[in-house]
Scaffold this motif. Structure first.
Motif, PDB file in Angstrom:
ATOM      1  N   THR C 267      45.259  23.682  -6.598  1.00 48.12           N
ATOM      2  CA  THR C 267      45.505  24.889  -5.815  1.00 48.12           C
ATOM      3  C   THR C 267      46.997  25.118  -5.620  1.00 48.12           C
ATOM      4  OG1 THR C 267      43.441  24.525  -4.648  1.00 48.12           O
ATOM      5  CG2 THR C 267      45.002  26.044  -3.651  1.00 48.12           C
ATOM      6  N   VAL C 268      47.686  24.067  -5.200  1.00 47.09           N
ATOM      7  CA  VAL C 268      49.127  24.223  -4.979  1.00 47.09           C
ATOM      8  C   VAL C 268      49.832  24.546  -6.287  1.00 47.09           C
ATOM      9  CG1 VAL C 268      51.191  23.036  -4.208  1.00 47.09           C
ATOM     10  CG2 VAL C 268      49.056  22.684  -2.992  1.00 47.09           C
ATOM     11  N   LEU C 269      49.383  23.899  -7.351  1.00 45.70           N
ATOM     12  CA  LEU C 269      49.936  24.175  -8.670  1.00 45.70           C
ATOM     13  C   LEU C 269      49.788  25.655  -9.005  1.00 45.70           C
ATOM     14  CD1 LEU C 269      51.096  22.425 -10.975  1.00 45.70           C
ATOM     15  CD2 LEU C 269      48.862  22.567 -12.042  1.00 45.70           C
ATOM     16  N   GLY C 270      48.613  26.176  -8.710  1.00 48.74           N
ATOM     17  CA  GLY C 270      48.365  27.585  -9.001  1.00 48.74           C
ATOM     18  C   GLY C 270      49.363  28.480  -8.295  1.00 48.74           C
ATOM     19  N   PHE C 271      49.554  28.237  -7.010  1.00 49.16           N
ATOM     20  CA  PHE C 271      50.497  29.077  -6.266  1.00 49.16           C
ATOM     21  C   PHE C 271      51.913  28.911  -6.768  1.00 49.16           C
ATOM     22  CE2 PHE C 271      48.338  31.400  -3.026  1.00 49.16           C
ATOM     23  CZ  PHE C 271      47.157  30.718  -2.775  1.00 49.16           C
ATOM     24  N   ASN C 272      52.288  27.697  -7.124  1.00 51.42           N
ATOM     25  CA  ASN C 272      53.647  27.470  -7.631  1.00 51.42           C
ATOM     26  C   ASN C 272      53.852  28.190  -8.959  1.00 51.42           C
ATOM     27  OD1 ASN C 272      55.121  26.000  -5.752  1.00 51.42           O
ATOM     28  ND2 ASN C 272      54.137  24.078  -6.326  1.00 51.42           N
ATOM     29  N   LEU C 273      52.879  28.080  -9.853  1.00 45.97           N
ATOM     30  CA  LEU C 273      52.980  28.762 -11.143  1.00 45.97           C
ATOM     31  C   LEU C 273      53.093  30.265 -10.942  1.00 45.97           C
ATOM     32  CD1 LEU C 273      50.437  26.970 -13.467  1.00 45.97           C
ATOM     33  CD2 LEU C 273      52.868  27.249 -13.855  1.00 45.97           C
ATOM     34  N   LEU C 274      52.221  30.765 -10.085  1.00 45.50           N
ATOM     35  CA  LEU C 274      52.215  32.194  -9.831  1.00 45.50           C
ATOM     36  C   LEU C 274      53.561  32.643  -9.276  1.00 45.50           C
ATOM     37  CD1 LEU C 274      50.528  34.771  -9.819  1.00 45.50           C
ATOM     38  CD2 LEU C 274      49.733  34.180  -7.543  1.00 45.50           C
ATOM     39  N   GLY C 275      54.051  31.874  -8.309  1.00 42.77           N
ATOM     40  CA  GLY C 275      55.335  32.223  -7.709  1.00 42.77           C
ATOM     41  C   GLY C 275      56.464  32.177  -8.719  1.00 42.77           C
ATOM     42  N   ASP C 276      56.472  31.133  -9.542  1.00 42.94           N
ATOM     43  CA  ASP C 276      57.502  31.038 -10.579  1.00 42.94           C
ATOM     44  C   ASP C 276      57.454  32.228 -11.517  1.00 42.94           C
ATOM     45  OD1 ASP C 276      57.815  27.472 -11.291  1.00 42.94           O
ATOM     46  OD2 ASP C 276      58.569  28.753  -9.687  1.00 42.94           O
TER      47      ASP C 276
END
Lengths: 300, 581, 288
Positions: C267-276
């Protein structure tokens, strides 16, 4: 410089903590064992019947004269609790940042040089995982690998003076997590630095000069990285709280958490104050270092 | 690109701009790199320095180290003590003054340093120790002890009747406010020296449990020289035991060394040193055993006891204890006034499932306020898990689900909502058991708010008088009588004159019949006493002032070469006879 | 309001959307985030068992067909708890970020708009809050307010507030002094119209990027607080708390921490990728 007013402001917030809590501040500070007389004594001693600004002044006086009083739970003087643990946390943070720099810079350079190859992808995935992984999860993973499966390293620290064996896993945990943003920063700043020098000169000069360019680019690229690492120190301090709890490491972060549960608020206050002070000092040092490099910044 | 707070962002921007615009002087770069390296090296150096001498982990206690010169002249050849035994327990001792200690860790350490007139064996039978024999006279109100000769305290003071009298005069001195005053003061009226090696105790009544009370940790004998010197016994213990205190780093460890002048040559200390370390977390202690950092570990998670036994060189043991875990109810609260409600709570909880799952079979359902290994126990009843019966009882008491929301209400429409307090980690599975109880009570329509407490704050809160305890409703407690017999369960927990804060009757239970029976068993002996205790247990069980939960087991883990460790069901691990073999 | 919508549908924005769709990070991250949100919203429907009550006689069972993720020490189905844990994390993170965006935007924007002493004071307060490293601020709030779901949301709100206040203030200031706003004001446009047509769209992209990345960090912080015991209280399922409980059973039941751990990281990975990805697209060069 913003250091002093910011620290003062933080101290005001920390001081006000007792008043934010529900209940009578004198009773909270006197502890659960206190008799009515104890509570009254505490009220007088800390000036809790006086207006807030006076109380704050007394609080700061205690803080600066290092007359912190005793823990509500153990009765020991707070200084004897906080100082050794603060040093332990500092040790942990310094070790961790060294590991972060070592791993992060090397990985970042490799990724920048081998841009868009598998190696680069792997480093980027590692870096992404590093910022997406909670500290406690990585700690558990390392415990399972090194302590439970391999039996090499202890999963917990015994007592209040950690030996080297005890430092390995906690600093590795923090170091790996901290390495991720450093790797990313190194990679992107290396790429930036390289893209200019490399393209210009490699055409003109040829193969052997590439090495010199590499070194020059590296030098330039490391500055922002180093700055970021210094600032990362603060986040390391924050991550240390959880790491210390998982490994039972006798540091200031764990002391603060334990004290919150034990309602030992004086310890919480002064402990927080020390970490905030350290964080502010590190930030300021980095700013000063930077100002030394670029005199133009001083004027801002 | 990760976004940092603005400081970092601005600084980073400036860095990039700088790199592009100015060639930075080499010296500046070198300077910065040097600074970083210095910090890193300093950090690593600090880390190495601060480690200091790590606790000597002699992996097996049978490693031969230089044996100390034994100074005693003995007729029997005694093997010199060697090696170190490293023990890990969960909480530090609080005081090494046996007359002031109320916690098990303190008692455990005290039982290595000191000895009493009598001692428990592993079945809680009384055996002679510093007293060789005794006579009981005057209908049980006088005990005459014939003391052992040739015994010396660790400071050289000879042990005699005068030493015994000094000890008991001290604990009975109410001005000293020693914690164990309340154990002995109601019973002993005076101690009389008859001759050098004969001493008589005059009791206020024929107290049946007197020998147990002497075998109790509070009866350990302190050197009279120490007592008279006025020095603090808490940190300077001097006894007659096989090991003496060398060092106590609070919260960290206690180091004991062999007593070269120990009187009992057949039970001479086998180790040079015993180091007792404090490791708070159960699982962490277990891990230390597995990595070989310690030799003996107290209390490991029950879920690992079976799987750990026999792996590597580790063995595990489980022992029934005299501890009963119960959930007390604040009987001043009107919710708990109706006995049917209290019994309903008892029927609602499946003790057997809790024992099987949370304690992995290491426990027994409580069938009395006493554990079955406690002297005086009799079977008082069993609230076997029965949800239907529980709901019926609630309904009879006026609580049923009137509006279909899953919770029971009374005639005024109030929900039955209770606070359940629990410590975490003080007793094995305490928090998990509380969670299970929350679930079981939910299932009969009671809304339960669970609150976890840190142990010291918990005790302070639970000990408050009834007029300061409005929020205290259901709370999980455990009790093990350190005398091994029932008086020290019934009296402190259930007598009406022992309401908190005076005693440990934290739920303010008050039953005149029970009070009378408690007083009766204090002054009777033999079968009469047992009958009185049994009757009291039955009345209490039916009154259900508690949810009677579990008789607990205790666990030990040790390396297979650690022998001679005796476990007393009063939750004391006797280390004085330990050896490596 | 209509001015706001109009200003959104510019041709630049349409091209932006196309770029977003093509960016790999946005795609991958977006998928993960959408899955997470879907699980969170649909949890009552897709969860096979209740997350809070379990059958004690089924405690500590390894994964099986009945319980694909196994059961915990109270016999609760771990899959159900992981599913509901998504809901809790979503509520906490979104709730907290929403509080900080709202408060940050209002206070920061107002400070930027008014300027002067109020601006200095507000930025002073923001700097003071930033003097606390990350989790310690959340820890401080938790220490004062006590454990509990609402208090965690408050802690997350407080700890994210400074940065959103800064962004909002920066956006307001830069817009305030820009040419077309001068022109608009000169031509007599109302303040609210200026706000919706110029200020809001300009501050959206940094806020959106920041919100995404801070959501990732907030989920981690909230999990950290619950791991320490200061956050969400039992029996409410929360991934961090579940991992904390699993420590006691590390040898006996590793599945107690593995599954919540995987979901947390993804989940956190998803948000980080999206944000990047959003950052790459919306801020192609680092703004000075």
């Amino acid at each position: 410089m913003l250091l002093i007013p910011t620290l003062l402001g933080a101290s005001i917030i920390i001081f006000l903590m007792i008043h934010f809590l529900p209940g009578d501040p004198a009773q909270i500070l006197a502890g659960p064992d206190a008799t009515l007389q104890d509570i009254q004594n505490m009220r007088i001693r800390l000036g809790l019947d006086k207006p807030l600004p006076v109380q704050y002044f007394l609080f700061m006086e205690r803080l600066l004269t290092w007359n912190l009083g005793n823990s509500l739970v153990s009765g020991f003087p707070i200084t004897s609790l906080i100082v050794p643990r603060f040093l332990n946390t500092l040790k942990l943070a310094l070790l961790a940042i060294s590991i972060s720099l070592a791993i992060g810079i090397v990985l970042g350079i490799v990724a920048a040089l081998k841009r868009n190859t598998t190696a680069d992808r792997i480093v980027m995935i590692f870096a992404l995982l590093g910022v997406s992984m909670p500290v406690f999860l990585l700690a558990v993973l390392l415990i399972v690998i090194f302590s439970i499966k391999l039996h090499i390293l202890p999963a917990t620290v015994i007592g209040s003076t950690p030996s080297i064996r005890h430092l390995v896993l906690p600093s590795l945990t923090l170091g790996l997590i901290g390495a991720a943003p450093i790797a990313r920063m190194t990679r992107s700043s290396m790429i930036e630095a390289l893209s200019q020098e490399y393209i210009k000169t490699s055409e003109a000069f040829g193969f052997s000069i590439r090495k010199i360019i590499l070194v020059h680019a590296l030098r330039n690229a490391l500055i922002p990285v180093v700055t970021v690492a210094g600032l990362n120190f603060g986040y390391l301090l924050a991550g240390a709280v959880i790491t210390e709890t998982v490994f039972a490491y006798p540091g200031l972060g764990r002391l603060i958490v334990d004290s919150i549960f034990a309602r030992d608020y004086p310890v919480v206050q002064f402990g927080l104050m020390m970490i905030v002070a350290l964080f502010a000092v590190v930030n300021t040092v980095v700013d000063v270092l930077y100002a030394l490099i670029n005199p133009r910044v001083r004027l801002e | 690109m990760i976004l940092y707070p603005n400081n970092t962002q601005k600084t980073f921007n400036r860095c990039i701009r700088l790199v592009r615009e100015r060639g930075i002087s080499t010296s500046a770069i070198i300077g910065i790199v040097v600074v970083i390296l210095v910090i890193a090296i300093a950090g690593a150096y600090l880390a190495t320095r601060g480690g200091g001498a790590p606790a000597t982990t002699t992996a097996s206690p049978s490693t031969t180290t230089t044996a100390p010169a034994t100074t005693t002249t003995t007729t029997t050849t005694v093997a010199p003590p060697k090696g170190t035994l490293i023990v890990a327990m969960g909480t530090d001792a609080s005081t090494l003054d046996p007359q002031d200690a109320t916690d098990n860790p303190s008692e455990m350490v005290n039982r290595i340093i000191y000895e009493g007139l009598v001692e428990f064996d592993q079945n809680l039978n009384i055996k002679p120790m510093l007293a060789e024999s005794w006579d009981i006279k005057d209908n049980g109100t006088t005990y005459v002890f014939h003391l052992r000769k040739g015994v010396f305290f660790q400071d050289g003071t000879p042990f005699d009747a005068y030493a015994v009298k000094t000890n008991f005069d001290r604990v009975l001195n109410s001005t000293l406010k020693l914690q164990r005053y309340s154990l002995y003061a109601p019973i002993i009226s005076s101690v009389e020296v008859i001759d050098n090696y004969t001493v008589a105790f005059h009791l206020k009544m024929p107290f049946g449990a007197f020998l147990n009370d002497l075998a109790h940790g509070a009866g350990l004998i302190i050197s009279p020289t120490l007592i008279n010197s006025g020095k603090d016994v808490k940190t300077n213990p001097v006894g007659t035991g096989p090991y003496m205190l060398q060092e106590w780093v609070k919260g960290d460890h206690i180091t004991l060394v062999a007593n070269p002048n120990y009187w009992n040559k057949t039970a001479a200390p086998k180790f040079e040193k015993i180091i007792i370390k404090v490791v708070a977390d159960d699982k962490a202690r277990e891990n230390l055993l597995k990595t070989g950092d310690v030799d003996l570990v107290l209390r490991i998670p029950p879920v690992d006891v079976a799987s750990l036994n026999g792996t590597g060189n580790i063995i595990t043991r489980a022992y029934p204890t005299s501890r009963v875990i119960y959930i007390a109810m604040n009987l001043m609260n009107q919710k708990f006034q109706d006995v049917r409600v209290r019994q309903a709570f008892n029927y609602a909880v499946d003790k057997e499932a809790i024992i099987n799952s949370i304690l992995n079979g290491l426990g027994k359902p409580a069938t009395s306020p006493l554990a079955s290994s406690t002297y005086g126990y009799c079977y008082a009843g069993y609230y076997k898990y029965n949800v239907t019966l529980a709901k019926e009882l609630l309904k009879e008491a006026g609580w049923w689900d009137r509006d279909g929301d899953g919770y029971v209400e009374n005639a005024n429409g109030q929900k039955l909502e209770v606070n359940l307090w629990t410590p975490q980690g003080r007793y094995v599975g305490d928090y998990q058991m509380a969670q299970a109880v929350q679930s079981y009570l939910n299932a009969i329509g009671v809304k339960v708010n669970l609150q976890v407490w840190e142990w010291t704050s918990y005790l302070n809160e639970v000990r408050k008088p009834y007029n300061q305890s409005q929020n205290k409703e259901l709370f999980l407690m455990g009790w093990a009588p350190s005398t091994g017999e029932g008086d020290w369960v019934l009296r402190p927990l259930l007598a009406s004159w022992m309401w908190a804060p005076a005693g440990s009757n934290y739920g303010y239970y008050n039953n005149t019949q029970v009070d009378e029976l408690i007083q009766k068993q204090m002054v009777t002996l033999g079968q009469d006493r047992l009958n009185a205790m049994c009757q009291a247990q039955k009345i209490v069980y039916n009154d259900a002032p508690w949810i009677f939960m579990v008789e607990m087991y205790d666990t030990l883990g040790m390396k297979s070469n650690v022998k001679g460790v005796v476990y007393l069901p009063i939750e004391i691990v006797m280390l004085k006879y330990a050896y490596s073999g | 309001m209509s001015g706001f919508l109009e200003s959104l549908l510019t041709p630049q924005n349409k091209m932006l959307l196309r770029k977003l769709r093509r960016n790999k990070n946005v795609l991958l991250g977006g998928v993960l985030v959408l899955i997470f949100i879907a699980i969170a919203i649909l949890s009552p429907i897709i969860s096979p068992y209740s997350p809070t009550s379990g059958n004690l006689s089924e405690a500590l069972r390894p994964p099986s067909s009945n319980h694909p993720f196994g059961t915990d020490y109270l016999g609760r189905d771990i899959l159900s708890r992981v599913i509901w844990g998504a809901r809790i994390s979503l509520v906490v993170a979104v709730g907290g970020i929403a509080i900080s965006i709202l408060s940050g935007a209002i206070i920061g924007g107002f400070a930027g708009y008014i300027g002067g002493a109020i601006d200095d004071l507000t930025m002073g307060v923001v700097n003071i809050l930033l003097a606390f490293p990350d989790i310690l601020l959340a820890l401080f709030v938790a220490a004062v307010t006590g454990p509990g779901l609402e208090n965690v949301i408050l802690a997350i709100g407080v700890y994210n507030f400074p940065q959103f206040a800064r962004i909002a203030r920066g956006a307001v200031i830069s817009v305030k002094t820009s040419d077309y706003v001068e022109a608009a004001r000169a031509s007599g446009e109302t303040k609210s119209s200026i706000f919706f047509r110029y200020v809001l769209p300009n501050s959206m992209s940094p806020i959106v990027v920041h919100a995404t990345l801070r959501t990732a960090a907030s989920i981690l912080t909230a999990a950290g607080l619950s791991f320490l015991g200061l956050g969400v209280q039992p029996p409410t399922p929360e991934w961090g708390a579940m991992i904390s409980e699993a420590l006691y059973y590390l040898d006996a039941a590793p599945y107690m921490w593995v599954f919540p751990g995987i979901f947390l990281v993804l989940t956190v990975l998803g948000f980080n990728l999206l944000g990047d990805g959003l950052n790459d697209v919306l801020n192609p060069r680092i703004k000075d």
